[in-house]
Design an enzyme around this catalytic site. Sequence first.
Site, PDB file in Angstrom:
ATOM      1  N   LYS A  78     -23.835  12.875  28.981  1.00 39.65           N
ATOM      2  CA  LYS A  78     -23.047  12.373  27.849  1.00 39.65           C
ATOM      3  C   LYS A  78     -23.999  11.677  26.886  1.00 39.65           C
ATOM      4  O   LYS A  78     -25.072  11.213  27.284  1.00 39.65           O
ATOM      5  CB  LYS A  78     -22.011  11.357  28.361  1.00 39.65           C
ATOM      6  N   GLY A 178      -2.697   7.307  20.998  1.00 44.48           N
ATOM      7  CA  GLY A 178      -3.812   7.972  20.322  1.00 44.48           C
ATOM      8  C   GLY A 178      -3.419   9.318  19.773  1.00 44.48           C
ATOM      9  O   GLY A 178      -2.975  10.199  20.514  1.00 44.48           O
ATOM     10  N   GLY A 180      -5.527  11.349  17.798  1.00 43.75           N
ATOM     11  CA  GLY A 180      -6.723  11.960  17.234  1.00 43.75           C
ATOM     12  C   GLY A 180      -6.705  13.452  17.494  1.00 43.75           C
ATOM     13  O   GLY A 180      -5.652  14.091  17.488  1.00 43.75           O
ATOM     14  N   VAL A 182      -7.148  15.355  20.231  1.00 43.89           N
ATOM     15  CA  VAL A 182      -6.330  15.833  21.350  1.00 43.89           C
ATOM     16  C   VAL A 182      -4.888  15.350  21.215  1.00 43.89           C
ATOM     17  O   VAL A 182      -3.936  16.123  21.402  1.00 43.89           O
ATOM     18  CB  VAL A 182      -6.881  15.358  22.712  1.00 43.89           C
TER      19      VAL A 182
HETATM   20  P1  NAD Z   1     -10.447  11.106  18.522  1.00 43.70           P
HETATM   21  O1  NAD Z   1     -11.520  10.149  18.134  1.00 43.70           O
HETATM   22  O2  NAD Z   1     -10.216  12.309  17.715  1.00 43.70           O
HETATM   23  O3  NAD Z   1      -9.038  10.342  18.631  1.00 43.70           O
HETATM   24  C1  NAD Z   1      -8.864   9.084  19.199  1.00 43.70           C
HETATM   25  C2  NAD Z   1      -7.645   8.476  18.524  1.00 43.70           C
HETATM   26  O4  NAD Z   1      -7.311   7.285  19.215  1.00 43.70           O
HETATM   27  C3  NAD Z   1      -7.887   8.095  17.064  1.00 43.70           C
HETATM   28  O5  NAD Z   1      -6.857   8.624  16.247  1.00 43.70           O
HETATM   29  C4  NAD Z   1      -7.865   6.569  17.090  1.00 43.70           C
HETATM   30  O6  NAD Z   1      -7.386   6.017  15.885  1.00 43.70           O
HETATM   31  C5  NAD Z   1      -6.930   6.326  18.250  1.00 43.70           C
HETATM   32  N1  NAD Z   1      -7.036   5.001  18.856  1.00 43.70           N
HETATM   33  C6  NAD Z   1      -8.123   4.217  19.010  1.00 43.70           C
HETATM   34  N2  NAD Z   1      -7.801   3.072  19.614  1.00 43.70           N
HETATM   35  C7  NAD Z   1      -6.466   3.151  19.876  1.00 43.70           C
HETATM   36  C8  NAD Z   1      -5.528   2.279  20.492  1.00 43.70           C
HETATM   37  N3  NAD Z   1      -5.896   1.095  20.986  1.00 43.70           N
HETATM   38  N4  NAD Z   1      -4.242   2.669  20.584  1.00 43.70           N
HETATM   39  C9  NAD Z   1      -3.853   3.869  20.109  1.00 43.70           C
HETATM   40  N5  NAD Z   1      -4.695   4.730  19.509  1.00 43.70           N
HETATM   41  C10 NAD Z   1      -5.984   4.367  19.395  1.00 43.70           C
HETATM   42  O7  NAD Z   1     -10.744  11.488  20.045  1.00 43.70           O
HETATM   43  P2  NAD Z   1     -10.219  12.748  20.844  1.00 43.70           P
HETATM   44  O8  NAD Z   1     -11.247  13.830  20.745  1.00 43.70           O
HETATM   45  O9  NAD Z   1      -8.803  13.035  20.506  1.00 43.70           O
HETATM   46  O10 NAD Z   1     -10.309  12.207  22.338  1.00 43.70           O
HETATM   47  C11 NAD Z   1      -9.358  11.290  22.836  1.00 43.70           C
HETATM   48  C12 NAD Z   1      -9.718  10.927  24.270  1.00 43.70           C
HETATM   49  O11 NAD Z   1      -9.720  12.104  25.087  1.00 43.70           O
HETATM   50  C13 NAD Z   1     -11.105  10.309  24.439  1.00 43.70           C
HETATM   51  O12 NAD Z   1     -11.081   9.395  25.505  1.00 43.70           O
HETATM   52  C14 NAD Z   1     -11.959  11.507  24.808  1.00 43.70           C
HETATM   53  O13 NAD Z   1     -13.132  11.122  25.511  1.00 43.70           O
HETATM   54  C15 NAD Z   1     -10.991  12.281  25.678  1.00 43.70           C
HETATM   55  N6  NAD Z   1     -11.283  13.712  25.763  1.00 43.70           N
HETATM   56  C16 NAD Z   1     -11.312  14.461  24.648  1.00 43.70           C
HETATM   57  C17 NAD Z   1     -11.554  15.836  24.745  1.00 43.70           C
HETATM   58  C18 NAD Z   1     -11.533  16.723  23.533  1.00 43.70           C
HETATM   59  O14 NAD Z   1     -11.395  17.941  23.696  1.00 43.70           O
HETATM   60  N7  NAD Z   1     -11.647  16.187  22.327  1.00 43.70           N
HETATM   61  C19 NAD Z   1     -11.762  16.417  26.003  1.00 43.70           C
HETATM   62  C20 NAD Z   1     -11.710  15.610  27.139  1.00 43.70           C
HETATM   63  C21 NAD Z   1     -11.460  14.249  27.009  1.00 43.70           C
END
Ligand code: NAD
Length: 348
Positions: A78, A178, A180, A182
């Site tokens: 990572k 969240g 974002g 996903v």
């Molecule tokens: P992202 O940065 O696109 O989205 C994260 C979202 O969480 C943002 O919209 C942010 O504003 C919001 N956020 C932050 N703090 C918050 C809180 N306290 N309460 C509510 N919302 C909050 O990230 P992502 O790519 O969607 O990933 C989300 C999670 O899933 C992360 O932990 C990431 O490691 C994990 N993950 C993502 C993927 C992927 O395919 N992108 C795969 C496996 C795991």
Amino acid sequence: MLTRISTTTHEEVYRVTDAPSGLDGFIAIHATGAGPAAGGLRMRSYARAEDALADVLALSRGMTYKNAAAGLPLGGGKAVIMGDPRRDKAAAMLRAMGRAVARLDGRYWTAEDMGMSPEDMAVIRQETGFVAGLSDGLHASGDPSPVTAEGVLRAMRLGARHRFGDPDLTGRRVALQGLGHVGRHLCTLLHDAGADLCVADPVASNVRWAEADCGATIVDPAEIHAVKADVFAPCAIGGTVNPETVPALKAGLVAGAANNQLSGDGCADALHGRGILYLPDYVANGGGIINAAAEILRIADRGPWVSARLDALEDTMARILDRAAAEDVSPAHVADRIVEDRMLDRAG
Ligand code: NAD
């Protein structure tokens, strides 16, 4: 500059800095026994460098487990960049990170994580070939988030069958933390599945989208875990299932995409003790790395390959939940055991 940090828990850990671009971050390679280490690049504001280091160490270890759970010939790694992706991200910074990844000669492959997009991966690609999640190219896999969300939905259905006796999510209230990459896809999938959504995200446009497009109820981010719901779906940062939030949870099922959802080992037992079924995060969210692995491994016919591995991941989750129910223990412990057995088999 790549400065090696001594470690007894990981194969290689580096501080990565580049003063001209403002890059300050870390790369951690936890294990390469199964294959090259693979895991996304995260950009996030951290209060202290120690917090970023702790994050990259935990996340890279989690990737070893996630890749093993998904049956991929990849180890765990990572990278993190310290900074606010919306304010501090710059092409020069990403290129400097790309040069650092290049210097590791393929022992670490990067891709998207929080705060990163396929466009950012294209910038990194200017410096290294050891990057996945690109939008263009022969084996390009693009944004992993839709496949991650699909995997979480499948896992949630399995969890609902175990916890509520029915995999159907129609009418189930899901508290989604969240929105974002996903979270947004999962929100749409859950809406299509007939779920009743409560959502929280500090970004106002994200929650307004969910309200308008998915009929979601907006909840304060500080309250989302305590909403009266069937499912709590952590899809933001790690550690939101912790000693403060566990007693306040009203959901019977915790199923989400976030990495390292539990703040410590005791949380799994605390959830189990309260009768809350926890779906091990690194199994529930393995869809994204499966999607990226097709690019890393240069799979020609990626669609069927990804689909077969998603099916296998679902079978693994089903096995974990069945065994956890039979043994009356948290699925978190069963998942670790199954994956550690797989790792031992590979090593042997
Ligand atoms: P992202 O940065 O696109 O989205 C994260 C979202 O969480 C943002 O919209 C942010 O504003 C919001 N956020 C932050 N703090 C918050 C809180 N306290 N309460 C509510 N919302 C909050 O990230 P992502 O790519 O969607 O990933 C989300 C999670 O899933 C992360 O932990 C990431 O490691 C994990 N993950 C993502 C993927 C992927 O395919 N992108 C795969 C496996 C795991």
